[in-house]
Design an enzyme around this catalytic site. Structure first.
Site, PDB file in Angstrom:
ATOM      1  N   GLY A  51     -11.345   2.039  12.683  1.00  0.00           N
ATOM      2  CA  GLY A  51     -10.907   2.669  13.939  1.00  0.00           C
ATOM      3  C   GLY A  51     -12.033   3.076  14.871  1.00  0.00           C
ATOM      4  N   ARG A  87     -13.264  15.711   6.481  1.00  0.00           N
ATOM      5  CA  ARG A  87     -14.038  15.892   5.238  1.00  0.00           C
ATOM      6  C   ARG A  87     -15.480  16.248   5.565  1.00  0.00           C
ATOM      7  NH1 ARG A  87     -12.311  10.233   2.981  1.00  0.00           N
ATOM      8  NH2 ARG A  87     -10.072  10.515   3.188  1.00  0.00           N
ATOM      9  N   HIS A 141     -13.303   2.075   0.139  1.00  0.00           N
ATOM     10  CA  HIS A 141     -13.233   1.082   1.228  1.00  0.00           C
ATOM     11  C   HIS A 141     -13.860  -0.250   0.821  1.00  0.00           C
ATOM     12  CE1 HIS A 141     -13.564   4.813   4.031  1.00  0.00           C
ATOM     13  NE2 HIS A 141     -12.295   4.478   3.940  1.00  0.00           N
ATOM     14  N   GLU A 161      -8.114  -5.329   5.461  1.00  0.00           N
ATOM     15  CA  GLU A 161      -8.052  -5.027   4.027  1.00  0.00           C
ATOM     16  C   GLU A 161      -6.885  -5.739   3.352  1.00  0.00           C
ATOM     17  OE1 GLU A 161      -9.505  -0.630   3.452  1.00  0.00           O
ATOM     18  OE2 GLU A 161      -8.825  -0.874   5.499  1.00  0.00           O
ATOM     19  N   ASN A 194       0.870  -1.170   0.000  1.00  0.00           N
ATOM     20  CA  ASN A 194       0.000   0.000   0.000  1.00  0.00           C
ATOM     21  C   ASN A 194       0.911   1.225   0.000  1.00  0.00           C
ATOM     22  OD1 ASN A 194      -1.855   1.988   0.462  1.00  0.00           O
ATOM     23  ND2 ASN A 194      -2.745   1.069   2.302  1.00  0.00           N
ATOM     24  N   ARG A 247      -2.603  -2.116  -3.447  1.00  0.00           N
ATOM     25  CA  ARG A 247      -3.872  -1.433  -3.168  1.00  0.00           C
ATOM     26  C   ARG A 247      -3.961  -0.171  -4.030  1.00  0.00           C
ATOM     27  NH1 ARG A 247      -5.404   2.935   1.127  1.00  0.00           N
ATOM     28  NH2 ARG A 247      -7.607   3.015   0.687  1.00  0.00           N
ATOM     29  N   ASN A 257     -11.052   7.389   9.953  1.00  0.00           N
ATOM     30  CA  ASN A 257     -10.766   8.764   9.584  1.00  0.00           C
ATOM     31  C   ASN A 257     -11.580   9.155   8.354  1.00  0.00           C
ATOM     32  OD1 ASN A 257      -9.435  10.987  10.319  1.00  0.00           O
ATOM     33  ND2 ASN A 257      -7.403  10.142   9.917  1.00  0.00           N
TER      34      ASN A 257
END
Ligand code: ADP
Length: 398
Positions: free
Chosen positions: A331, A241, A180, A386, A7, A90, A211
């Site tokens: 998280g 965001r 995701h 993931e 990643n 990824r 996040n």
């Protein structure tokens, strides 16, 4: 077979080496500050950790260092890089160019670089840099691209289209892609396994709350809708965001603040969300501490987050015509009982009977049921993985 999962970010490169027979993580680590002073690789293997404080001017040097950590006399877990059967990378955005996990060929690399960079300017160019570095260092090892958006490719047109001119969707590919996906896929499959059902039998809402946060409707094992959009800016408000906002308000705000289009997008990505509402932090631990000590804006930010997430759960139950299970992951989803309670409170009419005591129990890294035994809708906390999905997809492709 052993699969290396990579990643890569613009200045970072995280990796895991996974043995596909046992699905055990043999080694993992991450390079930080690639291309800047003070670069470091923190690597784990053989139950030990080693820190390499070594200059990494670029991703090629970083991947070479990762390979030397994997074959290191002390923390190494393989004798030579020939033991790595394939590398799974990824990739955040696929646009409409890649529908599923794809083996890298020169043609594929060209499409990735020429067509998808503008869809995820922060992520895809960085991932491609990591990919090119791996190809250079391991020219004979197959490489796979595993996209964050693949799981959402099953959404019907009515779910992924925006209400813009159809010709503009066709011309520019402006539609909902979601993100995701590997996490939503993993936790929905784990939920089915845990419940002893086939994915085809279940209507699940998966809440990946981190996040960045997104919520998906998974009907019969397939994603039918998701809250993130053309980019990860859409859906619920997140760490920094904004989440969904009226497009006219964006233009209005930009004019009032004297911001260019690009600066306005940066503002919406970096300065808004729960950080903007609370004025304190993007981190939910800080928000909870703030709310507990009487900070009303921290409490408001937490309230907004749970409220917006709950609205997606309700909307997706309606979209699927029923609901069997709600899954919390990532998280916040795995670690923050107050958020889970805030989301589930008031959903009794849908058949959710929440178990506050089970919800309050500490995260033990295992799947946990936080609904009452007789709850019609099961509520589960499932740790996401993931990297394992990326490794599985890469192995399947081969
Ligand atoms: P990312 O999208 O960066 O992968 P994560 O899934 O790690 O994000 O989620 C980060 C969020 O999860 C932060 O808001 C953080 O407060 C929250 N979080 C992580 N671990 C914990 C914890 N142990 N307790 C409470 N909140 C946590």
């Amino acid at each position: 077979m052993k699969i290396l999962v990579v990643n890569a970010g613009s200045s970072s490169l995280k990796y895991q080496l996974i043995d596909m027979e046992t699905e055990a993580v043999l080694a993992k680590g991450g390079c930080e500050r690639i291309g800047i002073a003070g670069s470091v690789l923190k690597a784990k293997g053989n139950g030990k950790e080693k820190v390499y404080e070594q200059g990494m001017p670029n991703h090629k040097v970083a991947i070479e260092l990762v390979l030397s950590a994997l074959t290191d006399g002390e923390i190494g877990v393989i004798k030579s890089m020939d033991e790595i059967g394939a590398v799974g990378h990824r990739i955040v955005a696929s646009g409409e160019y890649f529908k599923k996990t794809t083996l890298v060929t020169p043609e594929v690399l060209k499409t990735l670089e020429e067509k998808t960079f503008e869809l995820a300017p922060l992520h895809n160019p960085a991932a491609a840099t990591g990919l090119r570095a791996c190809i250079e260092v391991m020219p004979n090892t197959p490489m796979a691209l595993v996209f964050d958006s693949s799981f959402h490719q099953t959404m019907p047109e009515k779910a992924y289209l925006f209400g813009i001119k159809y010709e503009d969707y066709k011309e520019y590919g402006v539609r909902k892609y979601g993100a995701h996906g590997t996490s939503h896929k993993f936790v929905s499959q784990e939920a089915a396994k845990y419940l002893g059902k086939k994915p085809e039998e279940l209507k699940i809402v998966t809440c990946h709350l981190g996040n960045g946060s997104s919520i998906s409707a998974v009907d019969g094992g397939k994603c039918v809708d998701t809250s993130m959009g053309f980019t990860p800016l859409a859906g619920v408000l997140m760490g920094t965001r904004s989440g969904d906002i009226d497009a006219s308000a964006v233009e209005f705000l930009a004019r009032k603040k004297g911001l260019s289009h690009a600066d306005m997008v940066t503002y919406l990505n970096k300065q808004c969300g729960v950080a903007g509402i609370s004025g304190v932090s993007s981190d939910f631990r800080d928000l909870i501490a703030g709310a507990e000590s009487g900070n009303e804006r921290c409490a408001l930010a937490l309230d907004m987050f749970a409220y917006q997430t709950k609205k997606f759960v309700g909307a997706y139950a309606a979209a699927m015509g029923g609901l069997d299970c709600i899954v919390f992951t990532a998280g916040i989803g795995e670690n923050t009982p107050t958020v889970r309670e805030g989301v589930c409170k008031g959903l009794e009419f849908l058949g959710v009977k929440f178990d506050k005591k089970a919800n309050a129990a500490k995260n033990n890294g295992a799947i946990r049921e936080i609904s009452a035994k007789d709850s019609k809708v099961k509520v589960l906390v499932i740790p996401t993985n993931e990297e394992l999905v990326i490794a599985r997809e890469t192995a399947e492709l081969l």
